[in-house]
Write a protein that holds these residues in place. Sequence first.
Motif, mmCIF file in Angstrom:
data_model
loop_
_atom_site.group_PDB
_atom_site.id
_atom_site.type_symbol
_atom_site.label_atom_id
_atom_site.label_comp_id
_atom_site.label_asym_id
_atom_site.label_seq_id
_atom_site.Cartn_x
_atom_site.Cartn_y
_atom_site.Cartn_z
ATOM 1 N N ILE A 172 22.962 3.580 -3.905
ATOM 2 C CA ILE A 172 22.598 3.322 -5.003
ATOM 3 C C ILE A 172 21.881 4.725 -5.406
ATOM 4 O O ILE A 172 22.189 5.177 -6.670
ATOM 5 C CB ILE A 172 21.309 2.073 -5.359
ATOM 6 N N THR A 173 21.126 5.300 -4.739
ATOM 7 C CA THR A 173 20.523 6.421 -5.344
ATOM 8 C C THR A 173 21.459 7.613 -5.340
ATOM 9 O O THR A 173 21.546 8.710 -6.221
ATOM 10 C CB THR A 173 19.813 7.051 -4.060
ATOM 11 N N GLU A 174 22.684 7.706 -4.546
ATOM 12 C CA GLU A 174 23.955 8.591 -4.820
ATOM 13 C C GLU A 174 24.561 8.307 -6.104
ATOM 14 O O GLU A 174 25.036 9.226 -6.710
ATOM 15 C CB GLU A 174 24.817 8.561 -3.675
ATOM 16 N N LEU A 175 24.626 7.001 -6.546
ATOM 17 C CA LEU A 175 25.258 6.601 -7.772
ATOM 18 C C LEU A 175 24.321 7.139 -8.783
ATOM 19 O O LEU A 175 24.993 7.729 -9.813
ATOM 20 C CB LEU A 175 25.454 5.018 -7.981
ATOM 21 N N GLN A 176 22.992 7.143 -8.601
ATOM 22 C CA GLN A 176 22.002 7.487 -9.493
ATOM 23 C C GLN A 176 22.219 9.023 -9.806
ATOM 24 O O GLN A 176 22.294 9.417 -11.058
ATOM 25 C CB GLN A 176 20.568 7.241 -9.004
ATOM 26 N N VAL A 177 22.255 9.886 -8.827
ATOM 27 C CA VAL A 177 22.080 11.369 -9.103
ATOM 28 C C VAL A 177 23.554 11.868 -9.390
ATOM 29 O O VAL A 177 23.519 12.860 -9.826
ATOM 30 C CB VAL A 177 21.571 12.118 -7.725
ATOM 31 N N LYS A 229 26.564 13.887 -20.903
ATOM 32 C CA LYS A 229 28.160 13.397 -21.322
ATOM 33 C C LYS A 229 27.910 11.876 -21.329
ATOM 34 O O LYS A 229 28.715 11.220 -21.945
ATOM 35 C CB LYS A 229 28.977 13.983 -20.384
ATOM 36 N N GLY A 230 27.339 11.254 -20.298
ATOM 37 C CA GLY A 230 27.270 9.931 -20.221
ATOM 38 C C GLY A 230 26.587 8.806 -21.386
ATOM 39 O O GLY A 230 26.726 7.845 -21.748
ATOM 40 N N GLY A 231 25.505 9.867 -22.237
ATOM 41 C CA GLY A 231 25.012 8.833 -23.044
ATOM 42 C C GLY A 231 24.290 7.596 -22.852
ATOM 43 O O GLY A 231 23.645 7.512 -21.703
ATOM 44 N N GLU A 232 24.576 6.551 -23.855
ATOM 45 C CA GLU A 232 23.851 5.339 -23.488
ATOM 46 C C GLU A 232 24.261 4.646 -22.263
ATOM 47 O O GLU A 232 23.447 4.190 -21.554
ATOM 48 C CB GLU A 232 23.961 4.373 -24.669
ATOM 49 N N ILE A 233 25.389 4.745 -21.874
ATOM 50 C CA ILE A 233 26.066 4.072 -20.603
ATOM 51 C C ILE A 233 25.202 4.656 -19.523
ATOM 52 O O ILE A 233 24.856 4.067 -18.696
ATOM 53 C CB ILE A 233 27.343 4.209 -20.587
ATOM 54 N N GLN A 278 22.327 6.211 -19.388
ATOM 55 C CA GLN A 278 20.856 5.747 -19.418
ATOM 56 C C GLN A 278 21.059 4.220 -18.733
ATOM 57 O O GLN A 278 19.900 3.903 -18.318
ATOM 58 C CB GLN A 278 20.319 5.760 -20.895
ATOM 59 N N ASN A 279 21.811 3.453 -19.380
ATOM 60 C CA ASN A 279 21.659 1.951 -18.892
ATOM 61 C C ASN A 279 21.861 1.771 -17.390
ATOM 62 O O ASN A 279 21.322 1.110 -16.692
ATOM 63 C CB ASN A 279 22.768 1.169 -19.607
ATOM 64 N N MET A 316 21.273 4.414 -15.160
ATOM 65 C CA MET A 316 20.149 4.946 -14.484
ATOM 66 C C MET A 316 18.934 3.809 -14.277
ATOM 67 O O MET A 316 18.420 3.559 -13.569
ATOM 68 C CB MET A 316 19.631 5.986 -15.322
ATOM 69 N N ALA A 317 18.948 3.163 -15.564
ATOM 70 C CA ALA A 317 17.782 2.041 -15.454
ATOM 71 C C ALA A 317 18.200 1.017 -14.468
ATOM 72 O O ALA A 317 17.322 0.289 -13.929
ATOM 73 C CB ALA A 317 17.657 1.381 -16.884
ATOM 74 N N LEU A 318 19.523 0.462 -14.437
ATOM 75 C CA LEU A 318 19.951 -0.531 -13.582
ATOM 76 C C LEU A 318 19.387 -0.059 -11.794
ATOM 77 O O LEU A 318 19.043 -0.684 -11.146
ATOM 78 C CB LEU A 318 21.247 -0.857 -13.744
ATOM 79 N N TYR A 319 20.018 1.263 -11.618
ATOM 80 C CA TYR A 319 19.768 1.825 -10.399
ATOM 81 C C TYR A 319 18.324 1.622 -10.016
ATOM 82 O O TYR A 319 18.007 1.558 -8.978
ATOM 83 C CB TYR A 319 20.749 3.109 -10.310
ATOM 84 N N ILE A 320 17.657 2.178 -10.977
ATOM 85 C CA ILE A 320 16.007 2.400 -10.779
ATOM 86 C C ILE A 320 15.517 0.865 -10.323
ATOM 87 O O ILE A 320 14.884 0.539 -9.341
ATOM 88 C CB ILE A 320 15.255 2.895 -11.700
ATOM 89 N N TYR A 321 15.898 -0.109 -11.040
ATOM 90 C CA TYR A 321 15.591 -1.488 -10.939
ATOM 91 C C TYR A 321 16.266 -1.984 -9.558
ATOM 92 O O TYR A 321 15.581 -2.591 -8.876
ATOM 93 C CB TYR A 321 16.393 -2.295 -11.806
ATOM 94 N N PHE A 322 17.373 -1.645 -9.298
ATOM 95 C CA PHE A 322 17.968 -2.064 -7.800
ATOM 96 C C PHE A 322 17.281 -1.705 -6.717
ATOM 97 O O PHE A 322 16.569 -2.526 -6.048
ATOM 98 C CB PHE A 322 19.511 -1.597 -7.669
ATOM 99 N N ASN A 323 16.912 -0.464 -6.650
ATOM 100 C CA ASN A 323 16.198 0.125 -5.607
ATOM 101 C C ASN A 323 14.600 -0.425 -5.572
ATOM 102 O O ASN A 323 14.100 -0.714 -4.391
ATOM 103 C CB ASN A 323 16.079 1.702 -5.594
ATOM 104 N N LYS A 324 14.015 -0.578 -6.719
ATOM 105 C CA LYS A 324 12.656 -1.137 -6.784
ATOM 106 C C LYS A 324 12.864 -2.611 -6.249
ATOM 107 O O LYS A 324 12.086 -3.189 -5.423
ATOM 108 C CB LYS A 324 12.176 -1.139 -8.133
ATOM 109 N N GLU A 325 13.669 -3.534 -6.818
ATOM 110 C CA GLU A 325 13.933 -4.669 -6.205
ATOM 111 C C GLU A 325 14.269 -4.905 -4.778
ATOM 112 O O GLU A 325 13.905 -5.630 -4.184
ATOM 113 C CB GLU A 325 14.822 -5.563 -7.238
ATOM 114 N N LEU A 326 15.091 -3.972 -4.301
ATOM 115 C CA LEU A 326 15.496 -4.223 -2.900
ATOM 116 C C LEU A 326 14.434 -3.960 -1.917
ATOM 117 O O LEU A 326 14.149 -4.451 -1.122
ATOM 118 C CB LEU A 326 16.579 -2.882 -2.650
#
Length: 150
Positions: free
Chosen positions: A69-74, A80-84, A86-87, A89-99
């Motif tokens: 997940i961290t690899e996907l994050q970085v 270039k990715g814009g809102e997608i 950003q969303n 990134m927020a999901l990946y942060i959430y996943f790692n916190k919840e994990l």
Amino acid sequence: MSYNSYGGYNTYREVGVKTASQGKLVVMLYEGAVSHLKDAVNMIDDENKIAAHNIEKFGIHIQKTQDIITELQVSLDMEKGGEIAQNLMALYIYFNKELLTASIKHDRGKLKFILNLLDQLRDSWTNAANTQANNTVKMTVDRPTISITG
């Protein structure tokens, strides 16, 4: 060493990674995260307990999932990715916190919830990668040819 040993498989996998498209690489990362998280979930019983002999393996699977997940994050291109991006990134942060929380508490339900979300994201990326690959092939095939002979 036989082909069935890790040598042959690792070579095959390495070639697959080196020749994969960017979309396919993302799919491969999701597949790894889903696989490791499934293995971790399966080590927790219905009472949220892990057998003593599985505790180390459980931790390894959770850590590998977090690493992916961290690899996907970085790998996100925030410009270039814009809102997608950003969303995601927020999901990946959430996943790692919840994990982290779920692994400490051995919360099978929370891990299954994250697994379901990762599974859905993997399916979406698979569809996107396949669509992109099909469009590339279709563009090549459908491109008109020019004849200079009249």
